[in-house]
Design an enzyme around this catalytic site. Structure first.
Site, PDB file in Angstrom:
ATOM      1  N   LYS A   4       0.838  -1.198   0.000  1.00  0.00           N
ATOM      2  CA  LYS A   4       0.000   0.000   0.000  1.00  0.00           C
ATOM      3  C   LYS A   4       0.869   1.244   0.000  1.00  0.00           C
ATOM      4  CE  LYS A   4      -4.270  -1.424   2.221  1.00  0.00           C
ATOM      5  NZ  LYS A   4      -5.158  -1.218   3.372  1.00  0.00           N
ATOM      6  N   ARG A  23     -17.893  -1.068   9.299  1.00  0.00           N
ATOM      7  CA  ARG A  23     -18.596   0.203   9.202  1.00  0.00           C
ATOM      8  C   ARG A  23     -19.915   0.048   8.481  1.00  0.00           C
ATOM      9  NH1 ARG A  23     -13.226   2.958   7.161  1.00  0.00           N
ATOM     10  NH2 ARG A  23     -13.056   0.800   6.537  1.00  0.00           N
ATOM     11  N   SER A  31      -9.396   6.381   7.311  1.00  0.00           N
ATOM     12  CA  SER A  31      -8.086   7.041   7.243  1.00  0.00           C
ATOM     13  C   SER A  31      -7.963   7.815   5.934  1.00  0.00           C
ATOM     14  CB  SER A  31      -6.963   6.013   7.345  1.00  0.00           C
ATOM     15  OG  SER A  31      -6.992   5.371   8.590  1.00  0.00           O
TER      16      SER A  31
HETATM   17  P1  ADP Z   1      -6.834  -2.303   6.558  1.00  0.00           P
HETATM   18  O1  ADP Z   1      -5.869  -1.734   5.558  1.00  0.00           O
HETATM   19  O2  ADP Z   1      -6.462  -3.649   7.058  1.00  0.00           O
HETATM   20  O3  ADP Z   1      -8.285  -2.173   6.153  1.00  0.00           O
HETATM   21  P2  ADP Z   1      -7.326  -0.135   8.347  1.00  0.00           P
HETATM   22  O4  ADP Z   1      -6.344   0.560   9.215  1.00  0.00           O
HETATM   23  O5  ADP Z   1      -7.939   0.676   7.264  1.00  0.00           O
HETATM   24  O6  ADP Z   1      -6.606  -1.395   7.822  1.00  0.00           O
HETATM   25  O7  ADP Z   1      -8.479  -0.734   9.226  1.00  0.00           O
HETATM   26  C1  ADP Z   1      -8.287  -1.708  10.221  1.00  0.00           C
HETATM   27  C2  ADP Z   1      -9.639  -2.185  10.732  1.00  0.00           C
HETATM   28  O8  ADP Z   1     -10.333  -1.085  11.308  1.00  0.00           O
HETATM   29  C3  ADP Z   1     -10.560  -2.714   9.654  1.00  0.00           C
HETATM   30  O9  ADP Z   1     -11.300  -3.796  10.203  1.00  0.00           O
HETATM   31  C4  ADP Z   1     -11.469  -1.554   9.358  1.00  0.00           C
HETATM   32  O10 ADP Z   1     -12.726  -1.991   8.866  1.00  0.00           O
HETATM   33  C5  ADP Z   1     -11.613  -0.953  10.720  1.00  0.00           C
HETATM   34  N1  ADP Z   1     -11.997   0.450  10.703  1.00  0.00           N
HETATM   35  C6  ADP Z   1     -11.424   1.477  10.031  1.00  0.00           C
HETATM   36  N2  ADP Z   1     -12.078   2.641  10.232  1.00  0.00           N
HETATM   37  C7  ADP Z   1     -13.108   2.349  11.063  1.00  0.00           C
HETATM   38  C8  ADP Z   1     -14.192   3.101  11.620  1.00  0.00           C
HETATM   39  N3  ADP Z   1     -14.354   4.396  11.354  1.00  0.00           N
HETATM   40  N4  ADP Z   1     -15.066   2.461  12.420  1.00  0.00           N
HETATM   41  C9  ADP Z   1     -14.921   1.141  12.655  1.00  0.00           C
HETATM   42  N5  ADP Z   1     -13.953   0.375  12.160  1.00  0.00           N
HETATM   43  C10 ADP Z   1     -13.053   0.949  11.365  1.00  0.00           C
END
Ligand code: ADP
Length: 161
Positions: free
Chosen positions: A43, A92, A130
């Site tokens: 990524k 989400r 993010s």
């Molecule tokens: P990845 O690249 O593995 O998706 P992330 O850092 O984007 O990693 O997310 C890690 C976990 O956190 C995932 O299960 C994602 O769905 C969850 N996540 C991200 N943002 C939120 C949010 N706003 N509310 C709940 N869960 C979230």
């Protein structure tokens, strides 16, 4: 009694209030929760893995049942190595479901002893990602509603350069 160990894997580029909500609620299910960031993923991240780890450490410094670390291992192998029986993921919206279903099925195929545990995000955080936070920061917007203060500062610093 045996300790219940879990892992919460993610990119955390950067950690948001949405992740924090999942961590805060999820850590109650475990005696020890590892937050684990993969080291060499394909990524394109804004923050380096060490910067992301440092932000996580800063934000989560008050938890004594949380360990933050990076890994070169596959998530299921990391889980096995630390003796975890489950991995935590946040859900989400419906749009997360397909990806998460596939991921949990593939992880199950690699190691059937490790469960994936999902926590639904609090609805006021369900829109938060993010990527959207980075987008706001890129255009000079205020991210402090969506991320902890140290993260908002780090975003501002990063995007100045
Ligand atoms: P990845 O690249 O593995 O998706 P992330 O850092 O984007 O990693 O997310 C890690 C976990 O956190 C995932 O299960 C994602 O769905 C969850 N996540 C991200 N943002 C939120 C949010 N706003 N509310 C709940 N869960 C979230």
């Amino acid at each position: 009694m045996e300790k219940r160990i879990g892992i919460y894997p993610g990119t955390f580029d950067p950690i948001t209030n949405g992740h924090l909500d999942i961590i805060n609620r999820g850590q109650k299910l475990f005696d020890l929760l590892y937050i684990v960031v993969p080291n060499n993923i394909q990524k394109n991240t804004l923050f380096t893995v060490d910067e992301r780890i440092n932000l996580l450490k800063e934000v989560l410094k008050d938890y004594d049942n949380i360990i933050i670390t990076k890994t070169d291992l596959l998530t299921v192998d990391f889980a096995k190595e630390v003796g975890a029986f489950a991995m935590l993921r946040g859900l989400r919206m419906v749009s997360d479901f397909e990806y998460e279903l596939q991921l949990s099925a593939i992880n199950k195929a690699m190691n059937e002893e490790i469960e994936t545990v999902f926590i639904m995000s609090s609805h006021e955080l369900s829109f938060l990602s993010s990527s959207s936070v980075k987008e706001i920061a890129k255009f000079g917007g205020d991210t402090s509603k969506f991320v902890p203060e140290v993260v908002a500062k780090a975003l501002e610093e990063k995007l100045k350069n």
